[in-house]
Design a protein around this motif. Structure first.
Motif, PDB file in Angstrom:
ATOM      1  N   ARG A  37       0.921  -0.998  -0.141  1.00  0.00           N
ATOM      2  CA  ARG A  37      -0.013  -0.118   0.028  1.00  0.00           C
ATOM      3  C   ARG A  37       0.979   1.406   0.059  1.00  0.00           C
ATOM      4  NH1 ARG A  37      -4.031  -0.792   4.927  1.00  0.00           N
ATOM      5  NH2 ARG A  37      -2.871  -2.700   5.292  1.00  0.00           N
ATOM      6  N   GLU A  38       2.047   1.142   0.600  1.00  0.00           N
ATOM      7  CA  GLU A  38       3.044   2.378   0.723  1.00  0.00           C
ATOM      8  C   GLU A  38       3.223   2.760  -0.915  1.00  0.00           C
ATOM      9  OE1 GLU A  38       4.250   4.216   2.928  1.00  0.00           O
ATOM     10  OE2 GLU A  38       4.392   3.215   4.618  1.00  0.00           O
ATOM     11  N   GLY A  82      -1.028   9.656  -5.045  1.00  0.00           N
ATOM     12  CA  GLY A  82      -0.896  10.994  -4.728  1.00  0.00           C
ATOM     13  C   GLY A  82      -0.675  11.155  -3.138  1.00  0.00           C
ATOM     14  N   VAL A  83      -0.611  10.230  -2.448  1.00  0.00           N
ATOM     15  CA  VAL A  83      -0.430  10.487  -1.025  1.00  0.00           C
ATOM     16  C   VAL A  83       1.160  10.533  -0.840  1.00  0.00           C
ATOM     17  CG1 VAL A  83      -0.437   9.530   1.419  1.00  0.00           C
ATOM     18  CG2 VAL A  83      -2.290   8.801  -0.330  1.00  0.00           C
ATOM     19  N   ILE A  84       1.376  11.784  -0.285  1.00  0.00           N
ATOM     20  CA  ILE A  84       2.886  12.178  -0.167  1.00  0.00           C
ATOM     21  C   ILE A  84       3.573  11.268   1.038  1.00  0.00           C
ATOM     22  CG2 ILE A  84       4.336  14.180   0.388  1.00  0.00           C
ATOM     23  CD1 ILE A  84       1.949  15.693  -0.739  1.00  0.00           C
ATOM     24  N   GLY A 128      10.154   8.592   4.323  1.00  0.00           N
ATOM     25  CA  GLY A 128       8.995   8.617   5.233  1.00  0.00           C
ATOM     26  C   GLY A 128       7.936   7.343   4.763  1.00  0.00           C
ATOM     27  N   THR A 129       6.640   7.821   5.218  1.00  0.00           N
ATOM     28  CA  THR A 129       5.640   6.805   5.003  1.00  0.00           C
ATOM     29  C   THR A 129       4.432   7.663   4.761  1.00  0.00           C
ATOM     30  OG1 THR A 129       4.121   5.155   6.262  1.00  0.00           O
ATOM     31  CG2 THR A 129       5.052   6.974   7.493  1.00  0.00           C
ATOM     32  N   VAL A 133      14.351   7.877  -6.066  1.00  0.00           N
ATOM     33  CA  VAL A 133      13.652   7.088  -5.041  1.00  0.00           C
ATOM     34  C   VAL A 133      13.414   5.448  -5.230  1.00  0.00           C
ATOM     35  CG1 VAL A 133      11.204   6.848  -6.066  1.00  0.00           C
ATOM     36  CG2 VAL A 133      11.447   7.064  -3.486  1.00  0.00           C
ATOM     37  N   GLU A 134      13.844   4.863  -6.481  1.00  0.00           N
ATOM     38  CA  GLU A 134      13.733   3.738  -6.790  1.00  0.00           C
ATOM     39  C   GLU A 134      14.923   2.794  -6.108  1.00  0.00           C
ATOM     40  OE1 GLU A 134      11.675   2.127  -7.841  1.00  0.00           O
ATOM     41  OE2 GLU A 134      10.215   3.846  -8.947  1.00  0.00           O
ATOM     42  N   ALA A 135      15.830   3.295  -5.493  1.00  0.00           N
ATOM     43  CA  ALA A 135      16.984   2.644  -4.752  1.00  0.00           C
ATOM     44  C   ALA A 135      16.526   2.336  -3.485  1.00  0.00           C
ATOM     45  CB  ALA A 135      18.345   3.380  -4.903  1.00  0.00           C
ATOM     46  N   GLN A 136      15.735   3.123  -3.091  1.00  0.00           N
ATOM     47  CA  GLN A 136      15.048   2.579  -1.604  1.00  0.00           C
ATOM     48  C   GLN A 136      14.060   1.520  -1.764  1.00  0.00           C
ATOM     49  OE1 GLN A 136      13.700   6.038   0.770  1.00  0.00           O
ATOM     50  NE2 GLN A 136      14.541   7.404  -0.649  1.00  0.00           N
TER      51      GLN A 136
END
Length: 307
Positions: A106-107, A114-116, A148-149, A253-256
């Motif tokens: 879900r993250e 669109g959830v930051i 973050g989450t 972000v993709e490395a995370q």
């Protein structure tokens, strides 16, 4: 066409998390050794797949030589993949075998929508003040975060990844009506999308885990950088109006995500239900589907006979 392959991704090694479990006596030395052997096999079959190391299309794209027609075709096909990924991601949430895996899935899905990401250590007042150019290159800090989450995060329509891609498309004369739907996809793009839904969103947890691991490590292996390099050259040379936040943010972000998949693999590998052959099958089959997508774009740009 000759090109320089990307360097191989970093080797898959036993993490400190596994070392801690070994030290505590939760795992035996033989189990850890067997897991490292498995990681070596995953590394060879996934991370050394030719579409990760030898992607002819993205290597060509990185040079910034795409014509406007080629660029519009690329953005349109990528938009179909990006939108159809939502279907695969929702299936992954629905079919998650544990609550923890459901939350991890879900993250990704909710951030796509669109959830930051909310970083508890950063307040609104601490967000940097950036120019519009910097916001496009780095991402508007009011709309995006790489850490973050989504739990407790704010949903904004403009933070949806598809809307960022629409910003790229508008600079090339494409509109919302030209993007995202299957009717806009080539046969190779649709094949990839269908395989994503079948494998990444599979109700077989071993297939899904293998596909997820392969997808996230493919995304972290360098193709985003090649796309960003090419688009920046095009922006500088002839299309200064191009909005590139979709590509620059994903590149950061993709490395995370890849790191998270290794942690997820560690959590399922030692369970009795884990099937290593099905895991490898899921990863191998999705990588072949990824290759079909990129090879299709490469074939579309080349006159017949040049492949």
């Amino acid at each position: 066409m000759t090109y320089t392959p990307l360097p191989p991704p970093k080797p898959l090694k036993i993490s400190s998390r596994i070392q801690t479990r070994l030290y505590r006596g939760e795992l035996a030395s033989q189990q850890v050794e067997t897991f490292q052997d498995f990681l070596n096999e995953v590394e060879q079959q996934f991370l050394h797949h030719r579409i990760i190391l030898h992607n002819a299309y993205t290597h060509w794209f990185s040079k910034g030589l795409a014509t406007d027609k080629e660029l519009r075709h690329f953005v349109q096909q990528f938009s179909v993949f990006s939108n159809q990924f939502l279907v695969a991601a929702l299936n992954k949430v629905i079919n998650a075998p544990t609550l923890e895996q459901s939350r991890a899935s879900r993250e990704i899905l909710l951030n796509e929508l669109g959830v930051i990401y909310r970083n508890p250590q950063v307040t609104q007042a601490q967000l940097p003040s950036l120019s519009e150019e910097d916001k496009d290159r780095q991402g508007d800090p009011a709309l995006v975060s790489t850490e973050g989450t989504v739990d407790g995060g704010i949903c904004r329509f403009r933070a949806a990844h598809f809307e960022w891609l629409l910003g790229v498309a508008k600079g090339l004369g494409l509109s919302y009506e030209d993007l995202g739907q299957c009717k806009h996809g080539s046969s190779t793009t649709i094949h990839f999308c269908n395989e994503l839904i079948r494998l990444y969103g599979s109700d077989n947890p071993n297939l899904a885990e293998g596909a997820s691991f392969a997808v996230e490590n493919w995304a972290a292996a360098g193709f985003w950088q090649e796309l960003e390099d090419g688009l920046l050259k095009i922006k500088q040379s002839r299309h200064p109006q191009l909005k590139l936040a979709f590509f620059t943010w994903h590149n950061r972000v993709e490395a995370q995500h890849a790191g998270h998949t290794l942690e997820e693999l560690e959590s399922v590998y030692f369970h009795p239900e884990f099937n290593r052959d099905q895991f490898l099958q899921g990863g191998q089959e999705i990588l072949e589907a990824i290759a079909v997508f990129w090879d299709g774009l490469e074939e579309d740009r080349l006159p017949r006979g040049e492949l």
